[in-house]
Design an enzyme around this catalytic site. Structure first.
Site, PDB file in Angstrom:
ATOM      1  N   ASP A 129       0.105  -9.963   1.022  1.00 45.49           N
ATOM      2  CA  ASP A 129      -1.234 -10.155   0.907  1.00 45.49           C
ATOM      3  C   ASP A 129      -1.801 -10.485  -0.623  1.00 45.49           C
ATOM      4  OD1 ASP A 129      -2.079  -9.226   3.460  1.00 45.49           O
ATOM      5  OD2 ASP A 129      -1.430  -7.170   2.755  1.00 45.49           O
ATOM      6  N   ILE A 175       0.845  -1.229   0.095  1.00 40.76           N
ATOM      7  CA  ILE A 175       0.117  -0.015   0.035  1.00 40.76           C
ATOM      8  C   ILE A 175       0.956   1.387  -0.152  1.00 40.76           C
ATOM      9  CG2 ILE A 175      -0.198   0.121   2.570  1.00 40.76           C
ATOM     10  CD1 ILE A 175      -3.165   0.920   2.037  1.00 40.76           C
ATOM     11  N   GLU A 203       4.003  -4.991   8.106  1.00 41.44           N
ATOM     12  CA  GLU A 203       3.269  -4.185   8.779  1.00 41.44           C
ATOM     13  C   GLU A 203       3.624  -4.338  10.224  1.00 41.44           C
ATOM     14  OE1 GLU A 203       0.698  -5.546   5.332  1.00 41.44           O
ATOM     15  OE2 GLU A 203       2.386  -6.348   6.303  1.00 41.44           O
ATOM     16  N   GLY A 240       1.537  -5.394   1.530  1.00 42.42           N
ATOM     17  CA  GLY A 240       0.468  -5.685   0.870  1.00 42.42           C
ATOM     18  C   GLY A 240       0.841  -6.852  -0.353  1.00 42.42           C
ATOM     19  N   ASP A 269      -3.716  -6.606   7.647  1.00 42.56           N
ATOM     20  CA  ASP A 269      -5.077  -6.690   7.782  1.00 42.56           C
ATOM     21  C   ASP A 269      -5.769  -7.312   6.494  1.00 42.56           C
ATOM     22  OD1 ASP A 269      -4.649  -4.298   6.543  1.00 42.56           O
ATOM     23  OD2 ASP A 269      -5.501  -3.159   7.958  1.00 42.56           O
TER      24      ASP A 269
END
Length: 268
Positions: A123, A65, A143, A120, A151
């Site tokens: 992810d 991100i 993170e 991310g 998350d």
């Protein structure tokens, strides 16, 4: 349709989706998150696509991100604490949705990873069907170093890909996992010496998959995802229902005829 933060090409049933913000290490801003969701939803419906390769332009696969977007998410002008938390929850769900779209896409998605796969980025690759990388790639659940809990899916998907203890070590420490270690722990299928070799080998795999029955490939992905999240008994029950609906297809007939006629099957 043209995209601002991605490039997309389709050839011989193989789609290549490329992160295209190399000047920002392919960090994803708000536009990129929206475009990623739109791309995978579009490819899910596109009958000219049977498999998708996801990769990055520039030195890195994806830095996760964009920090500017993260700051925007963290800020709120809402004075009511309840409404502020409600909005933040909705924003997190909105950021999860594009990654879910990768997993929910009916076509297999293969990640070809070089350089950094950060935050991310982990992810995203955790939601892909298969992962391949270069020796100089590195993976990090960043993170934890930002005072956050990852998350967007890493903590839910990664322990089902690699040993849970290794997943916890990565999540707790934020350490870099090299490409060769990633292969060893099962995070990637294989690690290659350089990008060109990786892309050539990934394309070979994609081309093989593209020759198979599209209906059967889509069904296999759906069954594998269902089996991952359910008991063996539930999976077998679901499998019986699936094949009762899908088994007697034109693809089955073509596969049998091609075998008998000693030729390659051609699926519509």
């Amino acid at each position: 349709m043209p995209f601002e933060t991605f490039s997309l090409t389709i050839e011989n049933y193989v789609a290549q989706v490329v992160f295209n913000r190399p000047e920002r290490a392919n960090a994803l801003n708000q536009t990129a998150w929206q475009e990623m969701k739109a791309i995978f939803e579009e490819l899910d419906e596109n009958e000219d696509v049977r498999i998708i390769i996801l990769r990055g332009n520039g030195r890195h696969f994806c830095a996760g991100i964009d920090l500017e977007l993260l700051m925007q998410v963290a800020q709120s002008a809402q004075k009511c604490e309840g409404r502020k938390r409600e909005k933040l929850r909705r924003q997190v769900l909105d950021l999860q949705a594009p990654i879910n779209a990768i997993e929910q896409c009916s076509k297999p998605v293969v990640a070809a990873i070089h350089g950094g796969c950060i935050g991310g980025g982990v992810d995203i690759v955790s939601a892909c069907d298969m992962r391949y990388c270069t020796h100089d790639a590195f993976f990090t659940i960043k993170e934890i170093d930002m005072g956050m809990v990852a998350d967007l899916g890493t903590l839910q998907r990664l322990p089902k890909i690699i040993p849970p203890g290794i997943a916890r070590e990565m999540a707790y420490t934020g350490r870099n996992v090299s490409g060769q270690e990633a292969e060893r722990i099962g995070l990637t299928n294989r690690s290659f010496v350089d990008v060109d070799t990786m892309l050539a080998e990934v394309m070979k795999i994609a081309q093989v998959i593209a020759t198979k029955s599209p209906l059967s490939i889509r069904g296999t992905k759906a069954i594998l995802n269902h089996s991952r999240d359910h008991s063996v008994a539930d999976g077998l029950e679901y499998m019986a229902t699936w094949n009762a609906a899908m088994l007697l297809s034109d693809d089955l007939t073509e596969a049998f005829q091609a075998k008998m006629q000693k030729r390659d099957a051609v699926f519509r």
